[in-house]
Every structure is written in structure tokens, then in C-alpha cells.
Design a protein around this motif. Structure first.
Motif, PDB file in Angstrom:
ATOM      1  N   HIS A 106      19.843  55.318 -61.026  1.00 52.69           N
ATOM      2  CA  HIS A 106      18.736  54.433 -60.645  1.00 52.69           C
ATOM      3  C   HIS A 106      18.961  53.010 -61.161  1.00 52.69           C
ATOM      4  CE1 HIS A 106      14.806  53.290 -59.381  1.00 52.69           C
ATOM      5  NE2 HIS A 106      14.293  53.195 -60.598  1.00 52.69           N
ATOM      6  N   GLU A 109      21.721  51.492 -59.060  1.00 54.86           N
ATOM      7  CA  GLU A 109      21.263  51.207 -57.700  1.00 54.86           C
ATOM      8  C   GLU A 109      20.440  49.930 -57.659  1.00 54.86           C
ATOM      9  OE1 GLU A 109      19.211  53.825 -54.168  1.00 54.86           O
ATOM     10  OE2 GLU A 109      18.218  53.818 -56.121  1.00 54.86           O
ATOM     11  N   GLN A 110      19.522  49.770 -58.612  1.00 54.83           N
ATOM     12  CA  GLN A 110      18.691  48.580 -58.644  1.00 54.83           C
ATOM     13  C   GLN A 110      19.542  47.316 -58.817  1.00 54.83           C
ATOM     14  OE1 GLN A 110      15.360  47.913 -58.223  1.00 54.83           O
ATOM     15  NE2 GLN A 110      16.048  45.789 -58.401  1.00 54.83           N
ATOM     16  N   TRP A 112      22.870  46.879 -58.138  1.00 57.52           N
ATOM     17  CA  TRP A 112      23.973  46.625 -57.220  1.00 57.52           C
ATOM     18  C   TRP A 112      23.633  46.762 -55.734  1.00 57.52           C
ATOM     19  CZ3 TRP A 112      28.510  44.555 -58.646  1.00 57.52           C
ATOM     20  CH2 TRP A 112      28.856  44.612 -59.995  1.00 57.52           C
ATOM     21  N   SER A 113      22.514  47.361 -55.387  1.00 56.44           N
ATOM     22  CA  SER A 113      22.256  47.678 -53.972  1.00 56.44           C
ATOM     23  C   SER A 113      22.277  46.440 -53.073  1.00 56.44           C
ATOM     24  CB  SER A 113      20.923  48.410 -53.823  1.00 56.44           C
ATOM     25  OG  SER A 113      19.847  47.613 -54.291  1.00 56.44           O
ATOM     26  N   SER A 114      21.764  45.316 -53.570  1.00 56.96           N
ATOM     27  CA  SER A 114      21.711  44.096 -52.755  1.00 56.96           C
ATOM     28  C   SER A 114      23.077  43.437 -52.606  1.00 56.96           C
ATOM     29  CB  SER A 114      20.733  43.087 -53.376  1.00 56.96           C
ATOM     30  OG  SER A 114      21.169  42.697 -54.673  1.00 56.96           O
ATOM     31  N   ARG A 119      27.846  50.769 -47.209  1.00 54.73           N
ATOM     32  CA  ARG A 119      27.888  51.819 -48.226  1.00 54.73           C
ATOM     33  C   ARG A 119      28.756  52.981 -47.788  1.00 54.73           C
ATOM     34  NH1 ARG A 119      21.761  51.659 -50.697  1.00 54.73           N
ATOM     35  NH2 ARG A 119      21.487  49.420 -50.394  1.00 54.73           N
ATOM     36  N   THR A 123      29.629  54.953 -53.198  1.00 54.68           N
ATOM     37  CA  THR A 123      28.519  54.154 -53.715  1.00 54.68           C
ATOM     38  C   THR A 123      27.734  54.892 -54.784  1.00 54.68           C
ATOM     39  OG1 THR A 123      28.319  53.099 -51.542  1.00 54.68           O
ATOM     40  CG2 THR A 123      26.487  52.808 -53.060  1.00 54.68           C
ATOM     41  N   TYR A 127      27.166  53.417 -58.507  1.00 52.23           N
ATOM     42  CA  TYR A 127      25.861  53.187 -59.133  1.00 52.23           C
ATOM     43  C   TYR A 127      25.756  53.947 -60.456  1.00 52.23           C
ATOM     44  CZ  TYR A 127      24.033  51.279 -54.688  1.00 52.23           C
ATOM     45  OH  TYR A 127      23.796  50.528 -53.570  1.00 52.23           O
ATOM     46  N   THR A 295      15.474  55.376 -53.837  1.00 48.95           N
ATOM     47  CA  THR A 295      16.723  55.677 -53.124  1.00 48.95           C
ATOM     48  C   THR A 295      16.450  55.772 -51.628  1.00 48.95           C
ATOM     49  OG1 THR A 295      17.646  56.857 -55.022  1.00 48.95           O
ATOM     50  CG2 THR A 295      18.589  57.359 -52.868  1.00 48.95           C
ATOM     51  N   ASN A 298      15.984  52.222 -50.260  1.00 52.09           N
ATOM     52  CA  ASN A 298      17.248  51.487 -50.179  1.00 52.09           C
ATOM     53  C   ASN A 298      18.118  51.953 -49.022  1.00 52.09           C
ATOM     54  OD1 ASN A 298      17.109  49.588 -52.340  1.00 52.09           O
ATOM     55  ND2 ASN A 298      17.362  51.251 -53.801  1.00 52.09           N
ATOM     56  N   LYS A 299      17.974  53.217 -48.645  1.00 51.68           N
ATOM     57  CA  LYS A 299      18.733  53.715 -47.503  1.00 51.68           C
ATOM     58  C   LYS A 299      18.154  53.225 -46.183  1.00 51.68           C
ATOM     59  CE  LYS A 299      20.572  57.913 -49.641  1.00 51.68           C
ATOM     60  NZ  LYS A 299      20.620  59.397 -49.621  1.00 51.68           N
TER      61      LYS A 299
END
Length: 299
Positions: A106, A109-110, A112-114, A119, A123, A127, A295, A298-299
Motif C-alpha cells: 500500500h 502503491e501510493q 509510485w502509482s502516478s 503496469r 508492478t 510496490y 488498489t 488505482n486500477k
């Protein structure tokens, strides 16, 4: 729109400057003062960033043209929290291990997601390895205190070297995945800046108490950016009106969570080590469903 862009552009700078201010705070005040402020920040911003999950689920369902009643969504959500909480009673070791893995993913993800253009299966590991690096830095910096928390939750003692092995393993995994993703042009980032951030985390963790160290990262580097993302997703931008709307929709769940923690404090507050163990267990129980919600978004 121009004002909103300025806010987002300056967020990283604000977080970094505030981190150094909190570092000064750690140097200037004792652990007891740090812990009081840490609990306050976690009870406010920390829990708040996960207090609007039900609204996020309903909004995402609406966007996907799937209608779900508030009662149905909230029932599933509360039931899942109860299951997670019961795991800490019946299978504490498994629950704690799962919590660490979920948290690592988590956090990564917060952060690196941007930065991802596209993906892949790598990924998830990317993360997780980054988040576990951050957590391992915290564990290595406070081995004795972390082991006390683990023993109070699970009854088991972890060899200190294990935390170092965990750190080096995830550094290696992260470096390999980073190079592969950069080579495939799936990722946009400045590796010098990212290493600098990790060095900042290590300095903070080595200087502050365990709880204050966790609060600095959890609030500034995770919860605040998450709040910004959530408000933008729900209402389209960061304005005073949208912040008030977010606070209104999250108020009930936030109040229930805070009351639950206050009850724990009344029962276990005299024994700080025991209370910290229950405190992290409580955070874990409400973290599991939040991770799944974010999650999904973000998907």
C-alpha cells in the motif's frame, strides 16, 4: 484549475519541509511529547485518510455502472474489518505478517502509482519491495521497540539480523525491478530524488522515537497525498468546499474509529507497550479493507 495545479505541484515540497520541521521537533522534545503528538496526528489525519472508503466504493461502482446500496456496502466493509480483527486474536502471527505485507504494498502503491505509464505483473512486486524498504528502515532503526510490539502481539521474538536481511533483500529486488521498468519505459521518475527521500526517512527514523517515526512517514508521506488523491477523485479538485464535503462524508466512520481507540486506551493505556501493540492491531484491522479499496481505484 490553475490554483489546483499549484497545490499539487507544491505538495512534495510541503511534505519535505514539514518532515524537517518534525525532525527538529524530535530533537527538541522527549519521547513522551513525540508520542502524544504522534497519537493526535494518527487519530486525525491518519485515520481520516481511510475514513471515506465507503464513499469511494460507491463512487467507483457508480462510475462502473454498478449500483450498490450504502447498507450493503457498509455491511460487507464492517464484516471484513471484524474478520481481520479476529485474525489478530486467533492467528496473531499470520495477521501481523499479512499486515506488514499489505502495508508495504500500500505504501509503495501510493508513492509510485502516478509515476507509471503502464503496469505489468512486476508492478505488484515493485510496490511491495519499496514499501518494505521503508518499513525495514523503521524496523532496523528501532529493533528493540519493534520486537517488543511483535512479542506483545504474537508472543514470538524476531532475531535482529532478520530486519537487516529483509532490508537488503528488498533493496536488491527493488533495484532490479526499477532498472527493468525504466528500460521498458514503463516508469517515469528521478532515481536521485528517490534515494534522497529514503536517506531522509533513515535520518528521521534514527532520530525520532518509534511512534513518532511511524507518524512522520504515515501522515506526511502517505496519508496526506492519499487525501489529496481521494478528494480529487470524489469531487474533482482541492477546494475548501470539497474538503468540507470530504470531512462530512467521513465523519461517522472516523468518529467510530477514534472512539474504539479511546476505549482501548482506557483499558490498556497504563501499559504503554501493550497499548502500542493493540494500537497497531487496531490500525491493521481497518487498514486491510482500505488497501483493497485504494488498489481497486488505482486500477
Amino acid at each position: 484549475m490553475k490554483k489546483e495545479g499549484t497545490i499539487f505541484k507544491n505538495l512534495d515540497g510541503f511534505v519535505l519541509v514539514t518532515t524537517f520541521f518534525f525532525l527538529w521537533f524530535a530533537i527538541s522534545f522527549g519521547d513522551s511529547v513525540e508520542d502524544i503528538v504522534a497519537y493526535f496526528l494518527i487519530l486525525t489525519f491518519g485515520i481520516l485518510h481511510g475514513a471515506n472508503d465507503l464513499k469511494l466504493i460507491q463512487t467507483s461502482n457508480s462510475n462502473a455502472k454498478k449500483k450498490s446500496s450504502f447498507l450493503k456496502v457498509s455491511s460487507y466493509y464492517v464484516f471484513f474489518i471484524l474478520i481481520c480483527a479476529s485474525l489478530f486474536y486467533f492467528l496473531p502471527s499470520l495477521a501481523l505478517l499479512t499486515f506488514v505485507l499489505f502495508s508495504g504494498y500500500h505504501f509503495g502503491e501510493q508513492h509510485w502509482s502516478s509515476k507509471f505509464k503502464r503496469r505489468s505483473k512486476a508492478t505488484l512486486w515493485f510496490y511491495s519491495s519499496y514499501g518494505l524498504i521503508v518499513l525495514s528502515l523503521l524496523f532496523v532503526s528501532h529493533t528493540i521497540e519493534v520486537n517488543t510490539v511483535i512479542e506483545n502481539i504474537t508472543g514470538h521474538y524476531i532475531e535482529p539480523n532478520f530486519f537487516s536481511y529483509l532490508l537488503f533483500f528488498n533493496i536488491g529486488l527493488f533495484a532490479i525491478l526499477y532498472l527493468l521498468l525504466k528500460k521498458n519505459r514503463s516508469l517515469e521518475s528521478n532515481w536521485i530524488r528517490e534515494i534522497f527521500y529514503l536517506v531522509v526517512f533513515l535520518v528521521v527514523f534514527k532520530t525520532a522515537s518509534l511512534l513518532w517515526s511511524f507518524a512522520i512517514y504515515f501522515i506526511l508521506w502517505h496519508s496526506l497525498p492519499s487525501l489529496v488523491d481521494q478528494i480529487k477523485f470524489l469531487y474533482g479538485g482541492i477546494t475548501r468546499k470539497n474538503i468540507i464535503l470530504y470531512l462530512k462524508t467521513s465523519l461517522i466512520y472516523w468518529a467510530i474509529s477514534v472512539i474504539g481507540l479511546l476505549v482501548l486506551f482506557l483499558f490498556f493505556g497504563r501499559d504503554s507497550n501493550t497499548f502500542i501493540a493493540f494500537f497497531f492491531s487496531f490500525l491493521a484491522a481497518i487498514t486491510f479493507p482500505h488497501v483493497l479499496v485504494m488498489t481497486r481505484l488505482n486500477k
